[in-house]
Design a protein around this motif. Sequence first.
Motif: not given
Length: 840
Positions: A325-326, A372-375, A305-306, A367-370
């Motif tokens: 929800l992020l 916001r891609k999760f792996e 969550w953000m 997750c890359e902050i820039s």
Amino acid sequence: MASRFQEASLVTSPSYPNAVAWSSENLIAVAAGHLVIIINPALPSGPRGLITISDAEPYQIGRIRSQDLLTGGLLPSSLKRERNPCVRSLSWSEIGMSPNHGCLLAVCTAEGRVKLYRPPYSDFCAEWIEIVDVSKMLYENLSSMNFGESNNPSTSLSKVLEIEVYKQASNGQDCHSLPKALKKCSQEISPETYVSREALLSSLSVAWSSLLRFSSESSSSENTLRFSLLAIGSKSGSVSIWKVHAPECYHIERTNVSPMVELHAIIQAHSSWVSTMSWGIFGCDSSNPQVVLVTGSCDGSVKIWMSNNEDLQKSVDAYKSSFFLLKQVVAVNPVQVSTLSFVVSNHYNAMHLAIGKGSGSFEVWKCEISTRKFEQIVSTNAHNQVVTGLAWSYDGRCLYSCSQDNYVLNWILCENTISEVPIPANTPGLSSTTDLPDDFLSCLGVALSPGNLAVALVRNFNVELLNPMYQARSQKAAVEFLWNGAQQSGESEDSSETVTEAILGFSKNEFAYWESNFLWSLKEFKDLNKPLVLWDMIAAMLAFKQSMPEFVELVLTKWLSVSYLGFHADISMEDLVPKITKCFSAVPSRLLHILNVISRRVMLSELKTEEINRKLQGQRTNDEEEIDLWLKLLEESERELRERLVGLSFSAYLLAESSQGTVSPSSWNWCPAGLAQLQQWVEINRDIVHSQLETLSVEVKSNLTRSSNSTETSLEEEKCPYCAAPVNFHSAEEAFCESPHQKKKKSKDKERCDQSHKLERCCVSMQVCPPTPLWFCKCCNRMTLELAPETLFALPSFPSDLKSLPKSSFSKVASKPFCLFCGVLLQRKQPEFLLSASPV
């Protein structure tokens, strides 16, 4: 298995995962049965703090019919048996939330109650002080909102009495034996409603966010909103988020001050129990941080969550959440989530999330902050039983996992792969020599020290294997401490080539890892938002100094040359010190503070603190070159910091004098004290202080003279607080009164009374300290009445023009109690038999 370097036995045993937490002021809290045991890692066998959990009365949430007790959702409540109070979850706040600028501790019990506690800094007791009952506040808030049940808004829950019919029914009683007050309660609720309300009030987990700072939008002031968020997960799947405001000023005497706490939001995060949570903050702009909350549930799901920062700064409807929800990282599945560890690495522009499960497996997500891609990086069956603890170290490069199967594993994250590596087995200095048994049954938590160089594990003993007469009674569990300095970082660091062979059981690689991690930790403490807590680094360096002092000097030489000169100078310490002292005026105050702590606690550790202070005042009797070298370095560094303080004080005073009538009193908050004493100190040291101070001192003296003439008083005259005799200024550290009724004798440089009172001076204002509780530094043992301005600790160098400093430099109250010379948190001096934090 790695050898521990110290341990602390516990008289009660933990029952739930995540049973240990390490605070940012260097205290360890252990959830051990009906007690919370608080330990100072610097004195693991020394004084301790306690929180005793007592039985809680049930809340009045409604009335049900006796014939409904054994139906559907009420059956678990009806069959519930009385149990002993027990701690289920705990979490430390960041430093600065307690009235003395320490940490608050949030405790969640197995009965679902959450309370906040503060240290007994002025109560002279071991039991920590309850300051807020958050569960009671939640009950009152939910009652006023009818628990969010919009379908029956006419029901006034604050007037409804809770019925405990199931207790009486289990004892063979009927409704005729109920109290009259319950009989008169005509309003009834359905079993489903009762279960729903009970789940909302049954808390399971707690988690503190970092201290958030938001600049006020008001143009008339430059105030800053400062608060932390406390998340509380419940059996209903909801998470209540509380805004706990930091104190506006800090003190060591008043005990009846409670923080302002308000319900900010209620998130329906999951459909089942919220078992664990973790906070993270990212963003380069500290005045507008992005707040992230990760929640894990017994239904196996994990969500991120953000916050909406605009709503976060103001009060909003609790059901109109500022959190959105992020990402749902893990979908609902049969395996419950037992623990989480979440770290945001702004250096690597990534978020790392470790998810421990009840099956013994854990997952790692990146997750890359820039983008916001999760792996998902890995999903591994690391343990045979439930994962009870996860902890990231070294900015998300290393991970510790522990389980109820009693195994502790160490993992290295490198790019998008994670691999298991051995826990560092070698430790500097001697391993533990106590008689604690090794018959452990399970490991229920892991925590990292503020500097990441030490690890704390809490383990339960196998009581069946202990001596029933002695060990089984007093040693039900233990906290183990392991060094983390020889941890592989997962990156190739440029290490010194001086260490070319194995020494004392250490390989060349292990020395390189220690050096790399020492330097990493020192670099991290350059961040002004990170409290200066160097205990783990000091303890490790002292252990190395006993067996291999050359290695300590090697690390410090590299750090000093890179930090002060800007490059690695491969020269001896004797040649490096003169070069460094010439750069003192051009380096940040934080670097000077770190140098002072290391000088006192490591390189001059063979001298007592009082002896160091005497030598700094010119009373040197030791001719050892190495000691004189570090004493000279310490003396020059402390003088530089004192000159910065004096310069800021003069500048603030003169700016206030010139701005009279043009600046509103509300916006001018810092008024420097002891100007007359500061001016006299400059006169005494005029040959060595910055030239700017001499010029400002003349102006200040002129203004003070005019002020004293107009008020017919002398600002320079001080009185002894014990006999009212005059006190002259000869030293910034101490003073002696000059009573005319006492016999005097001649000394080399001045007259001094045979029985005159020896008085301490405030290390900030240089005024004589009154006989009242004062702020105390555990590093240099100095006392402080006034606090240094926040501006001093953030100075990047000695100001090139003190008179041109902006008004904003002095617009904040000097509220943070940090030592002028060491930069560590000040505290009230405690007796030796009471617990206190050790930042060094």
